[in-house]
Write an enzyme that holds these catalytic residues in place. Structure first.
Site, PDB file in Angstrom:
ATOM      1  N   LYS A  84       0.841  -1.211   0.000  1.00 32.99           N
ATOM      2  CA  LYS A  84       0.000   0.000   0.000  1.00 32.99           C
ATOM      3  C   LYS A  84       0.874   1.259   0.000  1.00 32.99           C
ATOM      4  CE  LYS A  84      -3.553   2.696   0.131  1.00 32.99           C
ATOM      5  NZ  LYS A  84      -3.329   3.876   0.872  1.00 32.99           N
TER       6      LYS A  84
ATOM      7  N   HIS B 257       2.033   1.725  -3.440  1.00 40.20           N
ATOM      8  CA  HIS B 257       0.870   2.223  -4.182  1.00 40.20           C
ATOM      9  C   HIS B 257       0.792   3.741  -4.043  1.00 40.20           C
ATOM     10  CE1 HIS B 257      -3.225   3.833  -3.992  1.00 40.20           C
ATOM     11  NE2 HIS B 257      -3.578   2.946  -4.917  1.00 40.20           N
ATOM     12  N   ASN B 258       0.968   4.215  -2.811  1.00 41.14           N
ATOM     13  CA  ASN B 258       0.885   5.654  -2.573  1.00 41.14           C
ATOM     14  C   ASN B 258       2.039   6.412  -3.227  1.00 41.14           C
ATOM     15  OD1 ASN B 258      -1.297   4.894  -1.042  1.00 41.14           O
ATOM     16  ND2 ASN B 258      -0.796   6.194   0.686  1.00 41.14           N
TER      17      ASN B 258
ATOM     18  N   GLU C  32       1.116   6.715  -6.636  1.00 40.48           N
ATOM     19  CA  GLU C  32       0.054   7.741  -6.662  1.00 40.48           C
ATOM     20  C   GLU C  32       0.684   9.149  -6.704  1.00 40.48           C
ATOM     21  OE1 GLU C  32      -3.048   7.243  -3.544  1.00 40.48           O
ATOM     22  OE2 GLU C  32      -2.498   9.264  -2.896  1.00 40.48           O
TER      23      GLU C  32
HETATM   24  C1  6PG Z   1      -5.654   5.872  -1.037  1.00 35.57           C
HETATM   25  C2  6PG Z   1      -4.777   7.059  -0.719  1.00 35.57           C
HETATM   26  C3  6PG Z   1      -4.822   7.443   0.709  1.00 35.57           C
HETATM   27  C4  6PG Z   1      -3.845   8.544   1.065  1.00 35.57           C
HETATM   28  C5  6PG Z   1      -4.150   9.865   0.471  1.00 35.57           C
HETATM   29  C6  6PG Z   1      -3.333  11.013   1.034  1.00 35.57           C
HETATM   30  O1  6PG Z   1      -5.095   4.937  -1.555  1.00 35.57           O
HETATM   31  O2  6PG Z   1      -6.864   5.920  -0.782  1.00 35.57           O
HETATM   32  O3  6PG Z   1      -3.466   6.726  -1.043  1.00 35.57           O
HETATM   33  O4  6PG Z   1      -4.521   6.307   1.459  1.00 35.57           O
HETATM   34  O5  6PG Z   1      -3.850   8.721   2.439  1.00 35.57           O
HETATM   35  O6  6PG Z   1      -4.038   9.837  -0.883  1.00 35.57           O
HETATM   36  O7  6PG Z   1      -1.985  10.881   0.861  1.00 35.57           O
HETATM   37  P1  6PG Z   1      -1.047  12.170   1.052  1.00 35.57           P
HETATM   38  O8  6PG Z   1      -1.714  13.048   2.074  1.00 35.57           O
HETATM   39  O9  6PG Z   1       0.274  11.672   1.528  1.00 35.57           O
HETATM   40  O10 6PG Z   1      -0.980  12.841  -0.281  1.00 35.57           O
END
Ligand code: 6PG
Length: 486
Positions: free
Chosen positions: A189, A192-193, A196
């Site tokens: 995860k 994944h982030n 992201e």
């Molecule tokens: C998800 C997101 C989530 C994450 C936010 C904020 O998969 O639903 O990754 O878990 O907490 O996107 O992340 P940041 O505040 O670090 O940008």
């Protein structure tokens, strides 16, 4: 729901994610008990469950009756802030739990904390899972991507629930799989982030080039992103980006996006990803550049000051006043974004593989791509291609050399180089796209100038070097030889 019947599962921590996940579980037909330290959240959730179709959900104001309301072996999902609140919640709940019961942490937790807790729980005869949950509020309510790691026995106890609660993707199944042992669910995860972060940065750069160099209006940007969302870039993040450009400011003139302060916040998982990449000696420059971009964005006051200094010194925005063919630019940026994205995912996947080898987790990269196809923030049509690449060759050294991706990159490289050159010449920073391109250009080259760096290391530090023609480790008295020549 009759209070004497036991619930199938429990959920503790009723902030946005917890509340929505609890309702999702109840809606899928699994009676659920919920608990929160602040009791108003419990009542709020019970109210919502009633309103959203009399869902089988019961609220509890004290931990003991909450735990005792769940059928054995008990399973409790915990959605509280990572770190100390998790330890506190475990403490509160575990005193009422019995051998074989299980706690699942659904937060963005540091994987080593999960491993520590799994061990401590084991000593008490309890099971533990660290489960990545992605998809935000909407995903939690209607189908997230779930990444459970830890006790396989615990996973099996709730597999039926997870399979129903997760996002469902036609022809590919529910977006959940048992990730692996220990903290692997949290680790996956976390990456994944990181991916992201990379995706968001690359999209932001595409926006900047189109807006600043191409002079596209918000209406045009909306059209462009909506169009891109019909092709190879189809994804949740492109879709919401298109939406964002269509929203008018409710407090003034123009579009809301132009009023949002250009300072990106973060909660830490992207930073951990980059730290882990460094720990494991895995290059992840696109993800790292997205993190650096967030740091630099935070220096708003300094940037305002620097802009003034350079403007007064003669470096104004004239650089951006190049005449460009809009249609060609839009098409080039689309290709640059796609090629950059391939590099970013290649980095994330290689990071996961490196950790999997280090920890003996035996993670299946293709399966991870599959469960990211729906529900999560990075869901994208392109993940299907990644899955297929790993299906073709599970030992693929890099996505970049999968025959299909390699061809796609080659087909897009002229456009990619044009966009990056144009941005550089216009004084527009595109760190993610540049990092991806440099990553590709380094990876595809048989020879790099690393020979010189090795020579320098050996020159000043006798660190030795290898040769291309003779086996072994060598040291040269570079300094002496250089002096002799003089
Ligand atoms: C998800 C997101 C989530 C994450 C936010 C904020 O998969 O639903 O990754 O878990 O907490 O996107 O992340 P940041 O505040 O670090 O940008």
């Amino acid at each position: 729901m009759a209070s004497e019947t036991l619930s199938r599962i429990g959920l503790a921590g009723l902030a946005v994610m917890g509340q929505n996940l609890a309702l999702n579980i109840a809606e899928k037909g699994f009676p659920i008990s919920v608990y929160n330290r602040t009791t108003s959240k419990v009542d709020e959730t019970v109210e919502r469950a009633k309103k959203e179709g009399n869902l089988p959900l019961r609220g509890f104001h004290d931990p003991k009756s909450f735990v005792l309301s769940i059928q054995k072996p008990r399973v409790i999902i915990m959605l509280v802030k990572a770190g100390a609140p998790v330890d506190q919640t475990i403490k509160t709940l575990s005193v009422h739990l019995e051998k074989g019961d299980c706690i699942i942490d659904g937060g963005n937790e540091w994987y080593e904390n999960t491993e520590r807790r799994e061990k401590a729980m084991n000593d008490l005869g309890l099971l533990y899972l660290g489960m990545g949950v992605s998809g935000g509020e909407e995903g939690a309510r209607h189908g997230p991507s779930l990444m459970p790691g830890g006790s396989f026995e615990a996973y099996k106890n709730i597999e039926d629930i997870l399979l129903k609660v997760a996002a469902q993707v036609p022809d590919s199944g529910p977006c959940v799989t048992y990730i692996g042992k220990g903290g692997s669910g949290n680790f996956v995860k976390m990456v994944h982030n990181g991916i992201e972060y990379g995706d968001m940065q690359l999209i932001a750069e595409a926006y900047d080039v189109l807006k600043t160099v191409g002079k596209l209006s918000n209406e045009e940007l909306h059209q462009v992103f909506a169009e891109w969302n019909k092709g190879e870039l189809l994804s949740f993040l492109i879709e919401i980006t298109a939406d964002i450009f269509s929203i008018k400011d409710d407090k003034g003139q123009g579009h809301l996006v132009d009023k949002v302060l250009d300072k990106t916040g973060m909660k830490g998982t992207g930073k951990w990803t980059v730290q882990q990449a460094a720990e494991l000696s895995v290059a992840a420059p696109t993800i790292a550049s997205s993190l650096d971009s967030r740091f630099l964005s935070g220096l708003k006051d300094e940037r305002v000051n620097a802009a003034k200094i350079f403007r007064d010194g003669g470096l104004a925005d004239v650089l951006c006043d190049q005449v460009v063919d809009k249609k060609q630019l839009i098409d080039d940026v689309r290709q640059a974004l796609y090629a950059s994205k391939i590099c970013s995912y290649a980095q994330g996947m290689n990071l996961i593989r490196a950790k999997s080898i280090e920890k003996g987790w035996d993670l299946k990269l293709g399966e991870l791509a599959r469960i990211w196809k729906g529900g999560c923030i990075i869901r994208a049509i392109f993940l299907d291609r990644i899955k297929k690449a790993y299906d073709r060759n599970p030992d693929l050294a890099s996505l970049l050399i999968d025959p299909e991706f390699a061809k796609e990159i080659v087909d897009r490289q002229s456009a990619w180089r044009r966009v990056v050159s144009l941005a550089i010449n216009s004084g527009i920073s595109t760190p993610g796209m540049c990092a991806s391109l440099a990553y590709f250009d380094s990876y595809r080259r048989e020879s790099l100038p690393a020979n010189l760096v090795q020579a320098q290391r050996d020159y000043f530090g006798a660190h030795t070097y290898e040769r291309i023609d003779v086996e072994g480790s060598f040291h040269t008295e570079w300094f002496k030889l250089a002096k002799l020549k003089i």
